[in-house]
Design an enzyme around this catalytic site. Sequence first.
Site, mmCIF file in Angstrom:
data_model
loop_
_atom_site.group_PDB
_atom_site.id
_atom_site.type_symbol
_atom_site.label_atom_id
_atom_site.label_comp_id
_atom_site.label_asym_id
_atom_site.label_seq_id
_atom_site.Cartn_x
_atom_site.Cartn_y
_atom_site.Cartn_z
ATOM 1 N N ALA A 124 27.559 19.549 23.650
ATOM 2 C CA ALA A 124 28.889 18.957 23.484
ATOM 3 C C ALA A 124 29.714 19.743 22.475
ATOM 4 C CB ALA A 124 28.740 17.503 23.051
ATOM 5 N N GLY A 339 35.512 32.222 60.117
ATOM 6 C CA GLY A 339 36.737 31.780 60.795
ATOM 7 C C GLY A 339 36.959 30.289 60.574
ATOM 8 N N GLU A 363 31.563 27.287 30.229
ATOM 9 C CA GLU A 363 30.918 28.180 29.253
ATOM 10 C C GLU A 363 31.791 29.393 28.928
ATOM 11 O OE1 GLU A 363 26.708 28.490 29.186
ATOM 12 O OE2 GLU A 363 26.469 26.662 30.368
ATOM 13 N N THR A 365 36.075 30.496 29.897
ATOM 14 C CA THR A 365 36.853 30.958 31.060
ATOM 15 C C THR A 365 36.800 32.487 31.157
ATOM 16 O OG1 THR A 365 38.812 31.173 29.683
ATOM 17 C CG2 THR A 365 38.512 29.040 30.808
HETATM 18 N N1 CAA Z 1 27.685 34.697 17.596
HETATM 19 C C1 CAA Z 1 27.655 34.356 16.276
HETATM 20 N N2 CAA Z 1 28.780 34.184 15.539
HETATM 21 C C2 CAA Z 1 29.968 34.381 16.149
HETATM 22 C C3 CAA Z 1 30.063 34.740 17.497
HETATM 23 C C4 CAA Z 1 28.860 34.904 18.237
HETATM 24 N N3 CAA Z 1 28.868 35.243 19.531
HETATM 25 N N4 CAA Z 1 31.359 34.843 17.840
HETATM 26 C C5 CAA Z 1 32.063 34.572 16.721
HETATM 27 N N5 CAA Z 1 31.209 34.286 15.705
HETATM 28 C C6 CAA Z 1 31.560 33.975 14.315
HETATM 29 C C7 CAA Z 1 32.453 35.059 13.703
HETATM 30 O O1 CAA Z 1 31.698 36.103 13.156
HETATM 31 C C8 CAA Z 1 33.226 34.293 12.667
HETATM 32 O O2 CAA Z 1 32.430 34.109 11.528
HETATM 33 P P1 CAA Z 1 32.922 34.630 10.057
HETATM 34 O O3 CAA Z 1 34.199 33.951 9.772
HETATM 35 O O4 CAA Z 1 31.807 34.263 9.140
HETATM 36 O O5 CAA Z 1 33.110 36.118 10.208
HETATM 37 C C9 CAA Z 1 33.374 32.918 13.296
HETATM 38 O O6 CAA Z 1 32.344 32.792 14.279
HETATM 39 C C10 CAA Z 1 34.721 32.709 13.942
HETATM 40 O O7 CAA Z 1 34.869 33.705 14.933
HETATM 41 P P2 CAA Z 1 36.275 34.038 15.595
HETATM 42 O O8 CAA Z 1 37.277 34.324 14.502
HETATM 43 O O9 CAA Z 1 36.042 35.071 16.620
HETATM 44 O O10 CAA Z 1 36.657 32.626 16.247
HETATM 45 P P3 CAA Z 1 37.874 32.214 17.164
HETATM 46 O O11 CAA Z 1 38.360 30.902 16.721
HETATM 47 O O12 CAA Z 1 38.846 33.359 17.257
HETATM 48 O O13 CAA Z 1 37.183 31.929 18.593
HETATM 49 C C11 CAA Z 1 36.319 32.472 20.769
HETATM 50 C C12 CAA Z 1 36.448 32.854 19.284
HETATM 51 C C13 CAA Z 1 35.507 33.610 21.370
HETATM 52 C C14 CAA Z 1 37.655 32.363 21.449
HETATM 53 C C15 CAA Z 1 35.542 31.124 20.875
HETATM 54 O O14 CAA Z 1 36.340 30.033 20.422
HETATM 55 C C16 CAA Z 1 35.067 30.828 22.286
HETATM 56 O O15 CAA Z 1 34.043 31.353 22.726
HETATM 57 N N6 CAA Z 1 35.775 29.945 23.027
HETATM 58 C C17 CAA Z 1 35.303 29.475 24.323
HETATM 59 C C18 CAA Z 1 34.440 28.255 24.155
HETATM 60 C C19 CAA Z 1 33.574 27.982 25.365
HETATM 61 O O16 CAA Z 1 32.978 28.885 25.944
HETATM 62 N N7 CAA Z 1 33.466 26.703 25.709
HETATM 63 C C20 CAA Z 1 32.617 26.272 26.759
HETATM 64 C C21 CAA Z 1 31.962 24.985 26.357
HETATM 65 S S1 CAA Z 1 30.399 24.622 27.045
HETATM 66 C C22 CAA Z 1 30.728 24.066 28.593
HETATM 67 O O17 CAA Z 1 31.347 24.752 29.349
HETATM 68 C C23 CAA Z 1 30.275 22.713 28.985
HETATM 69 C C24 CAA Z 1 29.040 22.618 29.768
HETATM 70 O O18 CAA Z 1 28.391 21.585 29.691
HETATM 71 C C25 CAA Z 1 28.604 23.695 30.700
#
Ligand code: CAA
Length: 386
Positions: A124, A339, A363, A365
């Site tokens: 979640a 078709g 997970e 987009t």
């Molecule tokens: N692994 C570990 N740490 C990570 C990381 C990773 N892959 N990616 C980022 N971080 C860390 C960064 O290092 C940073 O830490 P510090 O401040 O200590 O340096 C912190 O996390 C924040 O990172 P960002 O500044 O990159 O964060 P952001 O707010 O810009 O967001 C994003 C990044 C990639 C857009 C992220 O918000 C994201 O992945 N969004 C999509 C969410 C998603 O996939 N949701 C799906 C939900 S699950 C689902 O679908 C339901 C289901 O039941 C199937």
Amino acid sequence: MEFALSEIQQMVQETAKAFADNELLPIAAEIDKSGQYPASQVQKLAELGFLGVAVQERWGGAGFDNLSYAIAMEEISRGCASTGVIMSVNNSLVCDPIKKFGNDEQKAKWLRPLAQGKRLGCFALSEPGSGSDAAGMRMTAIRDGDDYVVNGTKNWITNGKEADVCILIAHHDPVERHRGISAFIVDRRESPYKIGKVEDKLGIKGSSTTSLVFEDIRVPVANRLGEEGMGFKVAMSTLDGGRIGIAAQALGIARIAFEEALAYSRERSAFGKVIGDFGAIREMLADMATEIDAARLLIWRAAVAKDHGENYGSMSAMAKLYASEMSARVCHKALQIHGGYGYVKEYNAERHVRDARITEIYEGTSEIQRLVIARETQRRFATGKG
Ligand code: CAA
């Protein structure tokens, strides 16, 4: 890079394929029609060790690697996309973070029964007002003595209805953005949150998608996964692995769509020959086969990198981006080859189009995958590793 599968990986592939052929393909259309959760099939997945494929045997899992997991996910999803996502969430979004961040007490209490399929998990993170911007969540888990008190609503929760263990990501400090977020294992038997809206979806109808409602739900401090403030990293690194599972799900859906279109193209005649002998159909089949293999290579690369302990986040984003968009293209072509029959429910082609579509959304987009890939590419360029 080694392309040959080990004996164990081949055994996993054969076992998963046989299960899909015998137990999933015959009922997948019915599951789609009824929207019924495939309880007995999930139980059999548990018996095969497929609910904890990459969890160590001492914690109740099958003890295989992540490549085996990707291989099994492809085969199971080829049989039934709904069963595929149920399996994927339990493995990658629930077992994996407990395996990586949990302590031994947490592993004994939750990882073992989850990996054995005695319990089922959900993850979640998203909320009604925050999906792609995961750190923009509003849910709070405020410390009160030996508990956290949780308030808020989570959305789009796969397995939401059936799961009794939830990996929950919430703000312990609502003022901070990602640094104020913690992760928790919430046991529904002990912290009885409510199941909210059950979504009526376009596809993967046999898996439930619900909201979860928390109103002053107490979760013990002992259930926190990792340190306070680490929750965003737990979520992000969990999704890095989850995206391999969803990529493999997309690949499995594309494969069955392709196989059925190929078979149809050898049966159906027009203008005095089978349609598979026309150049237009052959071109489509050639593109479909090529894209399916390309997606598998990306998925296997990400899984092997994970097994080797490398930084694989960008690789899994590439695998998911390509496999999900590939699956949509392949399913679209498979329907076209059928078709008019492709547009009606007598055949499976329209179901595959509907099932494939979600893999471009959940997970992360496709837009988020591109963001992750672009950031890593720019980082590598800036550090001279590009
Ligand atoms: N692994 C570990 N740490 C990570 C990381 C990773 N892959 N990616 C980022 N971080 C860390 C960064 O290092 C940073 O830490 P510090 O401040 O200590 O340096 C912190 O996390 C924040 O990172 P960002 O500044 O990159 O964060 P952001 O707010 O810009 O967001 C994003 C990044 C990639 C857009 C992220 O918000 C994201 O992945 N969004 C999509 C969410 C998603 O996939 N949701 C799906 C939900 S699950 C689902 O679908 C339901 C289901 O039941 C199937």
